[in-house]
Design an enzyme around this catalytic site. Structure first.
Site, PDB file in Angstrom:
ATOM      1  N   ILE A 169       0.811  -1.222   0.000  1.00 22.53           N
ATOM      2  CA  ILE A 169       0.000   0.000   0.000  1.00 22.53           C
ATOM      3  C   ILE A 169       0.838   1.264   0.000  1.00 22.53           C
ATOM      4  CG2 ILE A 169      -2.045  -1.028   1.063  1.00 22.53           C
ATOM      5  CD1 ILE A 169      -1.033  -0.086   3.763  1.00 22.53           C
ATOM      6  N   GLY A 170       2.149   1.130  -0.007  1.00 19.55           N
ATOM      7  CA  GLY A 170       2.999   2.313  -0.045  1.00 19.55           C
ATOM      8  C   GLY A 170       4.454   1.921   0.011  1.00 19.55           C
ATOM      9  N   LYS A 171       5.318   2.863  -0.379  1.00 18.00           N
ATOM     10  CA  LYS A 171       6.752   2.605  -0.305  1.00 18.00           C
ATOM     11  C   LYS A 171       7.500   3.920  -0.264  1.00 18.00           C
ATOM     12  CE  LYS A 171       7.109   0.079  -3.897  1.00 18.00           C
ATOM     13  NZ  LYS A 171       7.746  -0.788  -4.911  1.00 18.00           N
ATOM     14  N   GLY A 172       8.712   3.851   0.244  1.00 11.96           N
ATOM     15  CA  GLY A 172       9.548   5.038   0.328  1.00 11.96           C
ATOM     16  C   GLY A 172      10.989   4.659   0.590  1.00 11.96           C
ATOM     17  N   PHE A 213      12.697   4.328   3.349  1.00 10.63           N
ATOM     18  CA  PHE A 213      12.939   3.358   4.412  1.00 10.63           C
ATOM     19  C   PHE A 213      12.566   1.954   3.976  1.00 10.63           C
ATOM     20  CE2 PHE A 213      11.597   0.876   8.111  1.00 10.63           C
ATOM     21  CZ  PHE A 213      12.714   0.985   8.917  1.00 10.63           C
ATOM     22  N   GLY A 214      11.494   1.831   3.222  1.00  7.91           N
ATOM     23  CA  GLY A 214      11.053   0.505   2.806  1.00  7.91           C
ATOM     24  C   GLY A 214       9.640   0.532   2.289  1.00  7.91           C
ATOM     25  N   VAL A 249       5.396  -0.588   2.640  1.00  9.81           N
ATOM     26  CA  VAL A 249       4.328  -0.700   3.622  1.00  9.81           C
ATOM     27  C   VAL A 249       3.266  -1.653   3.085  1.00  9.81           C
ATOM     28  CG1 VAL A 249       2.645   0.549   5.020  1.00  9.81           C
ATOM     29  CG2 VAL A 249       4.762   1.669   4.347  1.00  9.81           C
ATOM     30  N   ASP A 298      10.060  16.091  10.574  1.00 12.86           N
ATOM     31  CA  ASP A 298       9.646  15.774   9.204  1.00 12.86           C
ATOM     32  C   ASP A 298       8.139  15.947   9.052  1.00 12.86           C
ATOM     33  OD1 ASP A 298      10.141  15.127   6.579  1.00 12.86           O
ATOM     34  OD2 ASP A 298      10.067  12.964   6.887  1.00 12.86           O
TER      35      ASP A 298
END
Length: 827
Positions: free
Chosen positions: A492-495, A497-498, A500, A610
């Site tokens: 459902i998501g990514k960035g 850090f890693g 999700v 942040d």
């Protein structure tokens, strides 16, 4: 130099990833002019095969032959493939097996797997095979079949960041099926993805090549490429062939400068191009050439674009635009990259998924350019892979060894003795320290990973972590079960850090599972910080941490699941209902309450560092919760500032913090002021697609407020909703938060009061007679700009802290605070 323009939410990172490279551990190594010598394996044979300028060694008599089940050799019954005998043999595995290679130099290894599904002389039809392939802990192929590749070989290519002395490539048959492989290549990556002095490639631990295209020329076969790559002809991907023509440059060799060489792309790529020429066109000169590619709609991709200016007569004459997915554009002028004509250069983009499954690359001429031409030489598209495989259980011994059995029994007795002593020690400690929490999570049974905890080094206070059990540890098998072994369909998501994933606990509750990327050491301080911060705070407007896992070098955080996603989703996603002004005010008030609790509440002296619209999440009732505490800093409340390196997100960074590297809670206030303008205007903090004076939202918003035309830049969906007094009060708050000097900014508790007053003004206006106009241009009742008394600040905080332990949690079980993070650019 370059002019990057962005459209939409997913922005390719070319101009800003220079700031991100300091977090990268995936360094690519140039091989200069040395060709790799190993490993090239001819599978299922004891014969060496010369193929495309290299020798593939038969795997039967080698030290890296398959371990476990050695499999069986297979030979093509029909000898249907012309050319090399490399594809006329294969190794077949009926059970899990592997090849093992010594890795002399750590770094990115290029792994190629060759498959041809022939019918063998042993009656095995290779087209029926279904299997997985993994390398170390990277899942390369899942439920793979080569049934459509009976006449031509299928080659799968991967870049893996390997820091181990050995690389094992496992083949795991699915169910009652089998696995096979015709040939394997493993060697240290040459100059792909490196710093060549003009651009820097983004670093990922696991990439798969999806497309490699020679634009404007013929297909390039492996024996024509320096490191044996296949390059497709571009015409099959070109959407509008009439807009661009092939161009050939028959110079002996391109003018390689700097670290550029034919290891990056062969000469043939740079000697051919597609060119748009609008110099003599009577049209409007905006025709583009577009190449379209089918890609995984949930995955990120790295796009490498190759250029070599062979069309200009002199430098600085041809200038054109490159578009990636209509989300970003780059003004390309070769003089910005190289100092001579016919000199190759490339640009890398990181492209986030947009759900369409289509990736478009376009070039177009500029109407204000003297020479109205555009050109493109080559394209590469690599998928950022997220799949990780459990390390298979390795049992090499097929004979029962008495000495081994005796040793195992003795070792077992020793372990039992140690456990008994440890148990007695724990009992003794519990008598003197009854509040101690014991972690009873079992060690995973998935094999060779280390269960050593990574959280033993430092916290946000800089001291060793005293006790990180905290009742929050979750075993890796439990997390695998909750996410269906990190099923890509649950992503459902990514960035940075890693990734999700949405997960479901055994009791049916949904959670969000954020799994750290596997780069060695990457994100560990953020992981530790997030746990230490969230383990000691509970607040209605802060995302709750449910648990964490640090087994087997994993960094996994489990949060409550936020059904409505991020605030940014609701500001920019046209598929979601637009938020009303009242809803936006309530969301801002909620987020401000969460930050106030961090700064001055029971949590005490935590600076988020942040604050942005993607870190404000919404539950099913649109209640706002602040998330992502990986960059947070903690310190005494009476400390004026914390000296630290600058971290955060461009567009939201406090300029005072950026200049002085001194962090205070007023840095969060500045970032929150940017969010307030973002909420009002529904536009990105930095938008390079706009005219220069409008690119920076803070500068443009404050300028419009000063000129009295702020209502002209608000979100069009809000026009006709906002009471003029509410807008005036809201804009005043934002302006205060965005003061250059942190001392001139309000506290977050002051911001809460002002926002609540803006909401009261809006509600007062809404309760007027229905026929009265409530737009920003209405003649609303002008209420006095009431000044807040200092004593109210303490009242707000105390009230909120009390709510945290009464209304927020009095009727809530531990399981009910279990749900989070549907974010598209979560770290």
């Amino acid at each position: 130099m370059e002019n990057l323009q962005s459209h939409g939410i997913h922005i390719p990172l070319f101009p800003i990833f220079l700031c991100l490279l300091q977090f990268s551990s995936f360094q690519f190594i140039s091989l200069a002019d040395d060709l790799p010598e190993k490993y090239f394996i001819n599978c299922g044979s004891n014969a060496n095969v010369n193929y495309t300028r290299r020798t593939f060694t038969g795997d039967t008599n080698t030290g890296y032959v398959t371990k476990g089940d050695h499999g069986s050799a297979a030979t093509d019954r029909n000898q249907s493939v012309d050319g090399s005998s490399l594809y006329k043999t294969a190794r077949i595995f009926k059970q899990q097996s592997w090849y093992e290679f010594e890795i002399d130099t750590s770094g990115p290894q290029l792994v190629r797997l060759h498959f041809l599904a022939f019918t063998s002389t042993t009656t095995d039809d290779l087209s029926t095979a279904i299997f997985d392939v993994s390398a170390s802990e990277f899942l390369l192929l899942h439920n793979f079949t080569a049934k459509n590749n009976k006449s031509s070989p299928l080659i799968k290519e991967f870049f893996l960041s390997i820091n181990f002395p050995k690389l094992r490539i496992h083949f795991t048959p699915q169910g009652s099926s089998f696995a096979f492989i015709n040939a394997i290549e493993v060697f240290l990556s040459p100059t792909s993805f490196y710093n060549n002095g003009t651009t820097n490639s983004l670093s990922y631990p696991f990439l798969q090549t999806i497309y490699r295209v020679n634009v404007g020329g013929q297909a390039i076969k492996p024996d024509e490429d320096t490191v044996w790559r296949n390059w497709d002809q571009d015409d099959i991907y070109l959407s509008n062939p009439s807009n661009a023509k092939n161009s050939l440059f028959y110079s002996a060799k391109p003018n390689y400068v700097g670290n550029m060489s034919d290891f990056i792309a062969p000469d043939l790529v740079y000697q051919t191009a597609k060119v748009i020429d609008n110099n003599n066109s009577s049209e409007s000169n905006n025709s583009n050439a577009t190449w379209s590619f089918n890609v995984n709609k949930t995955a990120s991709h790295v796009v490498r674009v190759h250029f070599c200016d062979t069309v200009s007569k002199s430098l600085d004459t041809v200038c054109f635009t490159l578009y990636i997915n209509d989300n970003a554009s780059l003004i390309v002028n070769s003089i910005d990259f190289v100092d001579q004509l016919a000199a190759p250069f490339f640009v890398d983009f990181s492209v986030e998924p947009d759900g369409s499954g289509i990736l478009n690359v376009s070039i177009g001429t500029l109407s204000n350019s003297t020479d109205k031409r555009a050109y493109l030489n080559g394209l590469e598209i690599l998928q950022v892979k997220e799949g990780f495989a459990s390390v298979p259980v390795e049992n090499n011994s097929k004979k029962i060894n008495v000495a081994v059995i005796i040793g195992s029994v003795a070792g077992g007795l020793a372990v039992i003795s140690i456990l008994v002593i440890g148990f007695l020690f724990v009992l003794k400690r519990r008598k003197s320290k009854p509040v101690e929490t014991y972690d009873g999570s079992p060690v995973p049974v998935f094999g060779a990973g280390s269960s050593h905890s990574r959280l033993t080094e430092s916290t946000i206070h800089g001291s060793p972590v005293p006790d990180l059990h905290l009742g929050l540890k979750i075993s890796f098998p439990e997390i695998q079960f909750a996410t269906n072994n990190f099923d890509p369909r649950l992503l459902i998501g990514k960035g940075g850090f890693g990734s999700v994933y949405r997960g479901t606990l055994p009791n049916g509750k949904q959670v969000a599972v954020k799994r750290g990327a596997r780069e060695s050491g990457q994100g560990l301080p953020e992981f530790q910080t997030e746990i230490m911060v969230l383990s000691k705070i509970r607040h209605r407007h802060l995302v709750s941490l449910i648990g964490y896992c640090d087994e087997r070098f994993e960094m996994i955080l489990v949060y409550e699941y936020m059904e409505k996603g991020t605030l940014r989703d609701h500001l920019y996603n046209s598929n979601l209902p637009r938020l009303s002004w009242k809803q936006r005010l309530e969301i801002c008030i909620g987020a401000a309450n969460g930050l106030t609790y961090l700064h001055r509440g029971a949590a005490g002296g935590i600076i988020h560092r942040d604050v942005k619209s993607t870190n404000i999440l919404l539950d099913q009732n649109l209640v706002a919760k602040v998330a992502d505490f990986g960059l947070s800093k903690s310190g005494p409340q009476d400390e004026t500032h914390v000296s630290t390196s600058v971290k955060g997100t461009l567009g939201y960074l406090d300029p005072e913090y950026f200049r002085c590297q001194q962090l205070t809670e007023k840095s969060d206030v500045y970032s929150f002021g940017v969010v307030l303008l973002e909420v009002l205007c529904a536009r990105l903090p930095i938008d390079n697609s706009l005219p220069r004076e409008q690119m920076n939202l803070v500068e443009w918003g404050l300028y419009c407020k000063k000129k009295g035309v702020l209502e002209e830049i608000i979100d069009p969906s809000l026009r006709g909703q906002i009471d003029s007094n509410s807008l005036r009060k809201f804009s005043d708050i934002a302006e205060k938060c965005l003061q250059e000097d942190g001392a001139d900014r309000p506290t977050m508790s002051d911001v809460i009061w002002d926002l609540e007053y803006a909401l009261q003004l809006q509600q007062t206006a809404t309760r007027r007679e229905p026929h009265e106009d409530t737009t920003t241009g209405s003649s609303a009742l002008i209420l006095p700009d009431v000044q807040r008394f200092p004593s109210l600040s303490t009242t707000t905080i105390d009230r909120d802290d009390i709510l945290m332990f009464t209304n927020d949690f009095s009727s809530t079980t531990g399981d009910e605070i279990f749900s989070q993070l549907r974010v598209n650019d979560a770290r």
